[in-house]
Design a protein around this motif. Structure first.
Motif, PDB file in Angstrom:
ATOM      1  N   ASP A  38       3.883 -58.077 -14.685  1.00 34.89           N
ATOM      2  CA  ASP A  38       3.907 -58.724 -13.539  1.00 34.89           C
ATOM      3  C   ASP A  38       4.722 -60.384 -13.416  1.00 34.89           C
ATOM      4  N   SER A  39       4.623 -60.980 -14.498  1.00 37.09           N
ATOM      5  CA  SER A  39       5.578 -62.199 -14.527  1.00 37.09           C
ATOM      6  C   SER A  39       7.086 -61.780 -14.495  1.00 37.09           C
ATOM      7  N   ILE A  40       7.637 -60.848 -14.918  1.00 42.17           N
ATOM      8  CA  ILE A  40       8.873 -60.360 -14.741  1.00 42.17           C
ATOM      9  C   ILE A  40       9.175 -60.025 -13.407  1.00 42.17           C
ATOM     10  N   VAL A  41       8.292 -59.322 -12.696  1.00 36.78           N
ATOM     11  CA  VAL A  41       8.662 -58.987 -11.372  1.00 36.78           C
ATOM     12  C   VAL A  41       8.793 -60.220 -10.409  1.00 36.78           C
ATOM     13  N   VAL A  42       7.855 -61.033 -10.825  1.00 38.51           N
ATOM     14  CA  VAL A  42       7.780 -62.409  -9.933  1.00 38.51           C
ATOM     15  C   VAL A  42       9.145 -62.959 -10.234  1.00 38.51           C
ATOM     16  N   SER A  43       9.555 -63.248 -11.237  1.00 36.46           N
ATOM     17  CA  SER A  43      10.973 -63.744 -11.789  1.00 36.46           C
ATOM     18  C   SER A  43      11.883 -63.191 -11.196  1.00 36.46           C
ATOM     19  N   TYR A  44      11.957 -61.788 -11.272  1.00 35.32           N
ATOM     20  CA  TYR A  44      12.884 -61.142 -10.657  1.00 35.32           C
ATOM     21  C   TYR A  44      13.184 -61.427  -8.918  1.00 35.32           C
ATOM     22  N   LEU A  45      12.070 -61.489  -8.344  1.00 39.84           N
ATOM     23  CA  LEU A  45      11.912 -61.642  -6.905  1.00 39.84           C
ATOM     24  C   LEU A  45      12.258 -63.160  -6.634  1.00 39.84           C
ATOM     25  N   ALA A  46      11.809 -64.116  -7.479  1.00 37.16           N
ATOM     26  CA  ALA A  46      12.359 -65.505  -7.454  1.00 37.16           C
ATOM     27  C   ALA A  46      13.846 -65.543  -7.306  1.00 37.16           C
ATOM     28  N   ARG A  47      14.414 -64.815  -8.268  1.00 41.32           N
ATOM     29  CA  ARG A  47      15.954 -64.810  -8.450  1.00 41.32           C
ATOM     30  C   ARG A  47      16.494 -64.151  -7.210  1.00 41.32           C
ATOM     31  N   LYS A  48      15.984 -63.234  -6.636  1.00 39.05           N
ATOM     32  CA  LYS A  48      16.372 -62.437  -5.550  1.00 39.05           C
ATOM     33  C   LYS A  48      16.257 -63.210  -4.199  1.00 39.05           C
ATOM     34  N   ALA A  49      14.888 -64.171  -4.022  1.00 39.57           N
ATOM     35  CA  ALA A  49      14.649 -64.957  -2.929  1.00 39.57           C
ATOM     36  C   ALA A  49      15.704 -65.909  -2.791  1.00 39.57           C
ATOM     37  N   PHE A  50      16.540 -66.403  -3.825  1.00 43.47           N
ATOM     38  CA  PHE A  50      17.389 -67.686  -3.745  1.00 43.47           C
ATOM     39  C   PHE A  50      18.788 -67.382  -3.944  1.00 43.47           C
ATOM     40  N   TRP A  51      18.869 -66.190  -4.202  1.00 38.15           N
ATOM     41  CA  TRP A  51      20.648 -65.889  -4.667  1.00 38.15           C
ATOM     42  C   TRP A  51      21.198 -65.948  -3.376  1.00 38.15           C
ATOM     43  N   PRO A  52      22.623 -66.759  -3.500  1.00 41.64           N
ATOM     44  CA  PRO A  52      23.278 -66.588  -5.010  1.00 41.64           C
ATOM     45  C   PRO A  52      23.098 -67.981  -5.710  1.00 41.64           C
ATOM     46  N   ALA A  53      22.309 -68.934  -4.945  1.00 44.33           N
ATOM     47  CA  ALA A  53      21.865 -69.967  -5.693  1.00 44.33           C
ATOM     48  C   ALA A  53      20.894 -69.737  -6.964  1.00 44.33           C
ATOM     49  N   LYS A  54      20.873 -70.798  -7.849  1.00 45.27           N
ATOM     50  CA  LYS A  54      19.809 -70.611  -9.129  1.00 45.27           C
ATOM     51  C   LYS A  54      18.754 -70.624  -8.590  1.00 45.27           C
ATOM     52  N   MET A  55      17.504 -70.071  -8.860  1.00 47.35           N
ATOM     53  CA  MET A  55      16.057 -70.304  -8.557  1.00 47.35           C
ATOM     54  C   MET A  55      15.752 -71.467  -8.876  1.00 47.35           C
ATOM     55  N   PRO A  56      14.939 -72.170  -7.885  1.00 45.29           N
ATOM     56  CA  PRO A  56      14.446 -73.601  -8.267  1.00 45.29           C
ATOM     57  C   PRO A  56      13.445 -74.021  -9.110  1.00 45.29           C
ATOM     58  N   PHE A  57      12.887 -72.659  -9.839  1.00 52.45           N
ATOM     59  CA  PHE A  57      11.836 -72.781 -10.694  1.00 52.45           C
ATOM     60  C   PHE A  57      12.218 -72.613 -12.378  1.00 52.45           C
ATOM     61  N   ALA A  58      11.938 -73.569 -13.168  1.00 51.82           N
ATOM     62  CA  ALA A  58      11.799 -73.282 -14.586  1.00 51.82           C
ATOM     63  C   ALA A  58      10.608 -72.015 -14.711  1.00 51.82           C
ATOM     64  N   LEU A  59      11.059 -71.369 -15.872  1.00 50.31           N
ATOM     65  CA  LEU A  59       9.929 -70.461 -16.339  1.00 50.31           C
ATOM     66  C   LEU A  59       9.342 -71.335 -17.451  1.00 50.31           C
ATOM     67  N   MET A  60       7.796 -71.113 -17.255  1.00 48.99           N
ATOM     68  CA  MET A  60       7.010 -71.723 -18.154  1.00 48.99           C
ATOM     69  C   MET A  60       6.222 -70.893 -19.082  1.00 48.99           C
TER      70      MET A  60
END
Length: 300
Positions: A38-60
């Motif tokens: 689930d956290s993998i999918v959320v991080s994948y979606l976050a990358r997709k949401a802000f592409w081509p910019a880097k996602m604005p959230f760090a993973l913790m």
């Protein structure tokens, strides 16, 4: 267009909208990452949401120290793959500082202890939102969650004090010291997650597929062999063909007997199951309201 494809596209669009709302409404956010599907999918979606910019959230990652080796290996590879920043906070540090006390006995686990480590990290980093991968279908306490889950100044959750969410309007207003947990996958099911992983060809840790592992059968829970588990006098490890439906602390995360070696076989198995993946977690069985009690105390 296939009906199932439309369904997943709608869920993806909803999740991406929520992630962009987080970026718009909050100043400092972290995406809670366990290395689970689930956290993998959320991080994948976050990358997709802000592409081509880097996602604005760090993973913790709140590291209990009782991890599956495959999970940590995957975590480090995934962080590089999506070009993310990783923050790790350790339960062992909380123990060393006297912030929490290590459990003892045969059922000892660090799963509860990580709540304090998480709340300390939120205060230390001044986070006003933490994104998680929880879904409403996982467990009855999860079903009470909103997309934007308000937490008070003590990090506690009160199901009676959540804001209404009308249509796609999310209220992130908070007072000093309060924060939100945000769950973009709220409306997804376990089957949706697996189908999305298949459609998007997202790599996942190997322990989600069948493999041979020495396991202990304790009260119906298949626990992987680990130096963190104290054996009772009559208990023995036996080699089993298993896979894991969920990933967490090794002391409380059970495996399931399975021969599913491909994602299609996993999907078929999940579709036929009548037990949620949280049914393999012994920490949820400590009481009837175990999850709700932990959430009220500040758990994910």
């Amino acid at each position: 267009m296939h009906a199932n494809t439309r369904h997943l596209e709608e869920l993806e669009s909803e999740a991406i909208y929520v992630l962009r709302e987080v970026a718009a409404q909050f100043e400092k956010t972290a995406l809670l990452f366990s290395g689970g599907k689930d956290s993998i999918v959320v991080s994948y979606l976050a990358r997709k949401a802000f592409w081509p910019a880097k996602m604005p959230f760090a993973l913790m990652h709140i590291d209990t120290g009782h991890n599956f080796e495959e999970t940590i290996t995957y975590r480090d590879e995934w962080v590089k793959k999506i070009d993310a920043r990783l923050i790790v906070r350790y339960v062992q540090d909380s123990i060393d500082k006297g912030r929490v006390k290590e459990e003892t006995g045969y059922s000892a686990s660090r799963n509860l202890l990580q709540t304090v480590t998480l709340l300390d990290a939120i205060e230390e980093l001044k986070l006003d939102a933490c994104i998680g991968g929880a879904r409403r279908d996982e467990e009855k306490a999860r079903a009470k969650e909103r997309f934007f889950s308000h937490r008070d100044e003590f990090g506690q959750w009160n199901p009676k004090n959540q804001r209404p969410e009308l249509w796609d309007l999310f209220n992130g207003k908070k007072n000093m010291g309060e924060h939100f947990r945000v769950f973009p996958l709220s409306n997804w099911t376990e089957l949706d997650v697996w189908q999305y992983i298949k459609d998007e060809n997202i790599p996942i840790p190997s322990i989600y597929y069948t493999h041979e592992r020495e396991c202990l059968n304790r009260d119906g829970q298949l626990l992987a062999k680990s130096s963190f588990i104290k054996l009772k006098e009559n208990e023995r490890y036996e080699k089993q063909t298993v896979r894991f439906r969920t990933i967490g602390d090794m002391t409380c995360t059970g495996a399931v007997l399975s021969k599913a070696s491909t994602i299609d076989e996993v999907i078929e198995e999940v579709a036929a199951s009548r037990v949620t993946e949280r049914g393999t977690r012994s920490d949820d069985k400590r009481s009837e309201a175990a999850m709700e009690d932990r959430k009220k105390a500040g758990y994910f």
